[in-house]
Design an enzyme around this catalytic site. Structure first.
Site, PDB file in Angstrom:
ATOM      1  N   THR A  70       0.837  -1.208   0.000  1.00 29.43           N
ATOM      2  CA  THR A  70       0.000   0.000   0.000  1.00 29.43           C
ATOM      3  C   THR A  70       0.868   1.252   0.000  1.00 29.43           C
ATOM      4  OG1 THR A  70      -1.699  -1.219   1.202  1.00 29.43           O
ATOM      5  CG2 THR A  70      -1.852   1.194   1.246  1.00 29.43           C
ATOM      6  N   HIS A 206       4.677 -10.027   2.739  1.00 30.31           N
ATOM      7  CA  HIS A 206       3.762 -11.017   3.338  1.00 30.31           C
ATOM      8  C   HIS A 206       2.959 -11.829   2.333  1.00 30.31           C
ATOM      9  CE1 HIS A 206      -0.339  -8.981   3.293  1.00 30.31           C
ATOM     10  NE2 HIS A 206       0.432  -7.974   2.942  1.00 30.31           N
ATOM     11  N   CYS A 335     -16.552  -4.118   0.757  1.00 36.13           N
ATOM     12  CA  CYS A 335     -17.805  -3.765   1.417  1.00 36.13           C
ATOM     13  C   CYS A 335     -17.898  -2.252   1.487  1.00 36.13           C
ATOM     14  CB  CYS A 335     -17.745  -4.277   2.844  1.00 36.13           C
ATOM     15  SG  CYS A 335     -18.950  -5.506   3.231  1.00 36.13           S
TER      16      CYS A 335
HETATM   17  C1  PLP Z   1      -2.359  -6.244  -5.790  1.00 34.95           C
HETATM   18  C2  PLP Z   1      -2.155  -5.725  -4.406  1.00 34.95           C
HETATM   19  N1  PLP Z   1      -1.615  -4.502  -4.232  1.00 34.95           N
HETATM   20  C3  PLP Z   1      -1.396  -3.994  -3.011  1.00 34.95           C
HETATM   21  C4  PLP Z   1      -1.718  -4.694  -1.867  1.00 34.95           C
HETATM   22  C5  PLP Z   1      -1.426  -4.101  -0.536  1.00 34.95           C
HETATM   23  O1  PLP Z   1      -0.257  -4.662   0.008  1.00 34.95           O
HETATM   24  P1  PLP Z   1       0.061  -4.556   1.570  1.00 34.95           P
HETATM   25  O2  PLP Z   1      -0.908  -5.478   2.258  1.00 34.95           O
HETATM   26  O3  PLP Z   1       1.477  -5.005   1.720  1.00 34.95           O
HETATM   27  O4  PLP Z   1      -0.123  -3.132   1.965  1.00 34.95           O
HETATM   28  C6  PLP Z   1      -2.303  -5.969  -1.990  1.00 34.95           C
HETATM   29  C7  PLP Z   1      -2.711  -6.729  -0.796  1.00 34.95           C
HETATM   30  O5  PLP Z   1      -3.740  -7.364  -0.774  1.00 34.95           O
HETATM   31  C8  PLP Z   1      -2.513  -6.502  -3.301  1.00 34.95           C
HETATM   32  O6  PLP Z   1      -3.057  -7.710  -3.474  1.00 34.95           O
END
Ligand code: PLP
Length: 403
Positions: A70, A206, A335
């Protein structure tokens, strides 16, 4: 017994990464300190940076550590938008694929609301794939206003892998930087940033066996980013803040393991995925796969990604019924104010709201086994029947259009 089929949300840490990280946690040292402990911590960070860069096919100096996907997506979009607009105020247009994760979508919307950006949506086909030609046409509509292109490497709901080298070549030819959210791709499908010449790529630990809370943004050497956080000037002045040495070490070891195991794991996981999808379709419940599904394919779709469209059901009802039967999965959709919304990814792929409602994302990973697949196939008939009764559709003939 619980069956965890939500590895795309987060996957268990690899034992070697857990071991390396916990050992590192017992050691004191800020990687910015100049004394012996600080220099030892710095060494761990730089060795980790080197092995992550080697796996990505970029230079170590291009890896900027962050708190995860993110933050990396936000830094890429906001930092590039600011630098490109500073250089030329006409550059206010973000070219964003319709199937991005919310970390990209909501960040782009933020820039519209607060920074005068506009978004040009890049449409996808019925499998969720964006054609390089679509990117080219969108740039050429007004090249002078284009700030950045953002197309994810692999989709988190349906697992579709994009032609990032093709899109990068197109964006490059027209001189527009490309960001790719590679959070789901890294460690799971071949990714070589040396060959795919992207300016920016977001990754996170993760999703590949490392800890939650650490990731990286790859920033090409000659790409300028305006920082979002200001302070100690760490990470090329782009991302201030004390480095998470233990997390970074856990990330690097997880990446090393993922690279060692990737080829054999992808074949094993694709075989499990195929038995899950094929088995679900054979239940006679009208279930079809979401996105492109070619048995044995390990490059066009994430090997561990199974996605099912179950007609006549709410995905959320199915999720809770399966959870009660010991199966943990997700719907992939968001949601809003407590009301489940059909997935924007499925709608972009051309499904109707009705078709998109009964979506289930079942994602496999290192700890997945044949038992997990069999458990899903055994639990689905009763769960679907109850979910249909709850939706008042049990009498209707189940139909879903081609996904
Ligand atoms: C395609 C994608 N981008 C970004 C993220 C966000 O990553 P993080 O959980 O490390 O912030 C995710 C997590 O689900 C994701 O699947």
């Amino acid at each position: 017994m619980r069956h965890y089929l939500d590895h795309a949300a987060t996957t268990p840490m690899h034992p070697a990464a857990l071991d390396a990280m916990t050992r590192q946690l017992t050691v004191v040292g800020n990687a910015s300190s100049l004394h012996t402990s600080g220099r030892a911590a710095r060494r761990v960070v730089e060795e980790s940076r080197e092995s992550i860069a080697a796996a990505l096919g970029c230079r170590p100096s291009e890896v900027v550590f962050t708190s995860g996907g993110t933050e990396s997506d936000n830094l890429a979009l906001r930092g590039t938008y600011a630098s490109r607009r500073d250089a030329d105020p006409r550059r206010t247009r973000l070219l964003v694929s319709e199937v991005e994760h919310h970390a990209v979508l909501d960040c782009a919307e933020f820039l519209v609301q607060h920074e005068g950006a506009e978004i040009t949506w890049l449409a996808c086909d019925a499998d969720g794939r964006v054609a390089p030609e679509t990117v080219r046409a969108a740039i050429l509509a007004d090249p002078g206003s284009a700030a950045l292109v953002s197309v994810m490497w692999a989709n988190n709901e349906v697992g579709t892998v994009q032609d990032i080298p093709g899109i990068a070549a197109m964006a490059h030819e027209l001189g527009i930087p490309l960001h790719t959210d590679a959070v789901q791709a890294f460690g799971h499908v071949p990714m070589d940033l040396a060959a795919a010449d992207v300016e920016l790529a977001a990754v996170t630990a993760h999703k590949l066996g490392g800890p939650v809370g650490v990731g990286a943004l790859v920033v090409k050497r000659d790409h300028t980013l305006v920082p979002l956080s200001h302070g100690g000037g760490q990470e090329r002045q782009v991302r201030s803040g004390t480095l998470d040495v233990a997390g970074i070490r856990g990330f690097a070891v997880a990446v090393e393991q993922a690279m060692l195991d990737r080829e054999t794991e992808s074949i094993r996981l694709a075989a499990l995925r195929d038995r899950l999808v094929g088995g679900a379709m054979a239940l006679g419940l009208g279930i079809v796969p979401g996105g492109e599904w070619v048995a044995g394919d390990v490059t066009g779709r994430l090997p561990g990604s199974a996605h099912l469209l179950v007609p006549g059901c709410e995905g959320d009802s199915l999720l809770y019924l399966l959870d009660a039967a010991g199966i943990e999965c997700s719907t992939g959709s968001a949601c809003q104010a407590g009301v489940p919304q059909p997935s924007h990814v499925l709608l972009a792929m051309g499904l109707t709201q009705e078709q998109a409602r009964g979506a289930l994302r079942l994602s496999l990973g290192r700890t997945s086994t044949e038992d997990d697949v069999q458990a899903v196939l055994s639990a689905l008939p009763a769960a679907v029947e109850r979910a249909r009764r709850a939706a008042g559709t049990s009498d209707t003939a189940p139909t879903v259009g081609a996904a």
